[in-house]
Design an enzyme around this catalytic site. Structure first.
Site, PDB file in Angstrom:
ATOM      1  N   HIS A 169      -9.231   1.486   4.898  1.00 50.23           N
ATOM      2  CA  HIS A 169      -7.863   1.426   5.600  1.00 50.23           C
ATOM      3  C   HIS A 169      -8.125   2.444   6.804  1.00 50.23           C
ATOM      4  CE1 HIS A 169      -3.670   2.598   6.353  1.00 50.23           C
ATOM      5  NE2 HIS A 169      -3.388   1.280   5.820  1.00 50.23           N
TER       6      HIS A 169
ATOM      7  N   GLU B 228      -5.094  -4.911  10.560  1.00 51.53           N
ATOM      8  CA  GLU B 228      -4.186  -4.001  10.588  1.00 51.53           C
ATOM      9  C   GLU B 228      -4.326  -3.254  11.986  1.00 51.53           C
ATOM     10  OE1 GLU B 228      -2.211  -2.733   6.495  1.00 51.53           O
ATOM     11  OE2 GLU B 228      -3.811  -1.165   7.201  1.00 51.53           O
TER      12      GLU B 228
ATOM     13  N   GLY C 203       3.164  -1.287   4.160  1.00 51.05           N
ATOM     14  CA  GLY C 203       3.122   0.069   3.857  1.00 51.05           C
ATOM     15  C   GLY C 203       4.308   0.520   3.388  1.00 51.05           C
ATOM     16  N   GLY C 204       4.893   1.239   4.570  1.00 48.98           N
ATOM     17  CA  GLY C 204       6.357   2.028   4.154  1.00 48.98           C
ATOM     18  C   GLY C 204       7.540   1.227   3.364  1.00 48.98           C
TER      19      GLY C 204
ATOM     20  N   GLU D  62      -6.448   4.948   7.700  1.00 46.95           N
ATOM     21  CA  GLU D  62      -6.295   6.352   7.460  1.00 46.95           C
ATOM     22  C   GLU D  62      -7.602   6.950   6.899  1.00 46.95           C
ATOM     23  OE1 GLU D  62      -2.575   5.691   5.353  1.00 46.95           O
ATOM     24  OE2 GLU D  62      -1.671   5.057   7.461  1.00 46.95           O
TER      25      GLU D  62
ATOM     26  N   SER E 244       3.812  -2.629   9.988  1.00 52.23           N
ATOM     27  CA  SER E 244       5.413  -2.734  10.424  1.00 52.23           C
ATOM     28  C   SER E 244       5.789  -3.958   9.693  1.00 52.23           C
ATOM     29  CB  SER E 244       5.427  -2.375  11.679  1.00 52.23           C
ATOM     30  OG  SER E 244       5.234  -1.135  12.279  1.00 52.23           O
TER      31      SER E 244
ATOM     32  N   ASN F 146       0.888  -1.090  -0.110  1.00 50.34           N
ATOM     33  CA  ASN F 146      -0.137   0.058  -0.018  1.00 50.34           C
ATOM     34  C   ASN F 146       0.739   1.263   0.191  1.00 50.34           C
ATOM     35  OD1 ASN F 146      -1.744   1.987   0.542  1.00 50.34           O
ATOM     36  ND2 ASN F 146      -2.228   1.604   2.545  1.00 50.34           N
ATOM     37  N   TRP F 147       0.861   1.772  -1.313  1.00 47.89           N
ATOM     38  CA  TRP F 147       1.778   3.176  -1.208  1.00 47.89           C
ATOM     39  C   TRP F 147       1.207   4.533  -0.496  1.00 47.89           C
ATOM     40  CZ3 TRP F 147       5.097   3.557  -6.381  1.00 47.89           C
ATOM     41  CH2 TRP F 147       6.122   2.583  -6.470  1.00 47.89           C
ATOM     42  N   LYS F 148      -0.036   4.487  -0.485  1.00 43.33           N
ATOM     43  CA  LYS F 148      -0.451   5.415   0.358  1.00 43.33           C
ATOM     44  C   LYS F 148      -0.230   6.788  -0.703  1.00 43.33           C
ATOM     45  CE  LYS F 148       0.017   3.040   4.834  1.00 43.33           C
ATOM     46  NZ  LYS F 148       0.271   3.304   6.172  1.00 43.33           N
TER      47      LYS F 148
ATOM     48  N   GLY G 115       3.125   1.944  10.792  1.00 45.13           N
ATOM     49  CA  GLY G 115       4.098   3.063  10.734  1.00 45.13           C
ATOM     50  C   GLY G 115       4.764   3.295  11.869  1.00 45.13           C
TER      51      GLY G 115
HETATM   52  P1  13P Z   1       3.327   0.142   7.507  1.00 51.31           P
HETATM   53  O1  13P Z   1       3.873  -1.142   6.897  1.00 51.31           O
HETATM   54  O2  13P Z   1       4.243   1.426   7.230  1.00 51.31           O
HETATM   55  O3  13P Z   1       3.274   0.028   9.002  1.00 51.31           O
HETATM   56  O4  13P Z   1       1.949   0.494   6.914  1.00 51.31           O
HETATM   57  C1  13P Z   1       0.831  -0.546   7.319  1.00 51.31           C
HETATM   58  C2  13P Z   1      -0.174  -0.150   6.486  1.00 51.31           C
HETATM   59  O5  13P Z   1      -0.860   0.947   6.597  1.00 51.31           O
HETATM   60  C3  13P Z   1      -0.630  -1.007   5.222  1.00 51.31           C
HETATM   61  O6  13P Z   1      -1.879  -0.781   4.676  1.00 51.31           O
END
Ligand code: 13P
Length: 234
Positions: free
Chosen positions: A85, A154, A217-218, A87, A196, A7-9, A160
């Site tokens: 998600h 999640e 994510g990251g 966010e 993470s 997920n690149w956000k 993050g």
């Molecule tokens: P991180 O892997 O950066 O913690 O993010 C997880 C995420 O929100 C994937 O959708």
């Protein structure tokens, strides 16, 4: 086979995506891999990495400035779409009802919705984790599931943050989600873990019972991390 979905956000560039696609072409994997990228990059093509979006409208067309429909996402090249998600729930007030409507639209358009559930830090402290994820699944999954769906657990406090729940906590959450899905006649629905995940912890995470893959994510933005994550997820 495990799912490895990034997920690149609101991050990344087309150049990074092309590098990822080029490097993925040289690896041997049985995993199902996808990157949920910003809408503008959905047209990139890869035999290994499917494209996914990060949001979808609850409407199918009309005067909804700034929204994007499932049909448009499918036409642009998306196979998957993330719905609910944390966010989106946090910054756009998305409720389980909204998430369920979005997941239904995704299915109507032939997309696989990746339905996210997870507890906040406060909910965790209050001992409500299992209650939140159970109601999240019950209320965010559409009634008549007419195609593939994926659930992503999640834990919102770990996103993050560079920390993950213990293996036991992940196992318990995934068992409860699997039981809830079975009660809803959705046995076999893949359940991914997200928060993470990196190239070092992914093998241990996917070894946990009822973990069918990861939502990253990251680390999914860095080819030097994401390519080994694909390789190590087994
Ligand atoms: P991180 O892997 O950066 O913690 O993010 C997880 C995420 O929100 C994937 O959708």
């Amino acid at each position: 086979m495990k799912f490895v979905i990034g997920n690149w956000k609101m991050n990344g560039t087309r150049a990074i995506l092309r590098e990822m696609i080029e490097r993925a072409a040289n690896i041997q994997t049985e995993n199902r891999v996808a990157l949920c990228v910003p809408f503008t990059m959905l047209g990139e093509k890869s035999d290994i990495i499917a494209m996914g979006a990060q949001d979808i409208s609850t409407h199918d067309r009309g005067a909804y400035t700034g929204e994007i429909s499932g049909a448009m996402l499918a036409e642009a090249g998306a196979k998957y779409v993330i719905v609910g998600h944390s966010e989106r729930r946090m910054y756009h007030d998305e409720t389980n009802d909204i998430v369920r409507a979005k997941a239904a639209r995704a299915l109507e358009s032939g997309l696989t919705p990746i339905i996210c559930v997870g507890e906040t830090a406060d909910e965790r402290r209050a001992g409500k984790t299992l209650e939140i994820i159970t109601s999240g699944v019950r209320e965010s999954v559409p009634e008549n599931v007419s195609g593939d769906i994926i659930i992503a657990y999640e834990p919102r406090w770990a996103i993050g943050a560079g920390i993950t729940p213990t293996a036991d906590d992940i196992a318990t959450a995934h068992r409860v989600i699997a039981e809830t899905l079975s009660y809803m006649h959705l046995i076999g629905t893949p359940i991914l873990y997200g928060a993470s995940v990196n190239s070092k912890n992914v093998a241990d995470i996917v070894a946990i019972e009822n973990v069918d893959g990861v939502l990253v994510g990251g680390a999914s933005l860095k080819p030097d991390e994401f390519i080994p994550i694909i390789e190590n997820a087994k």
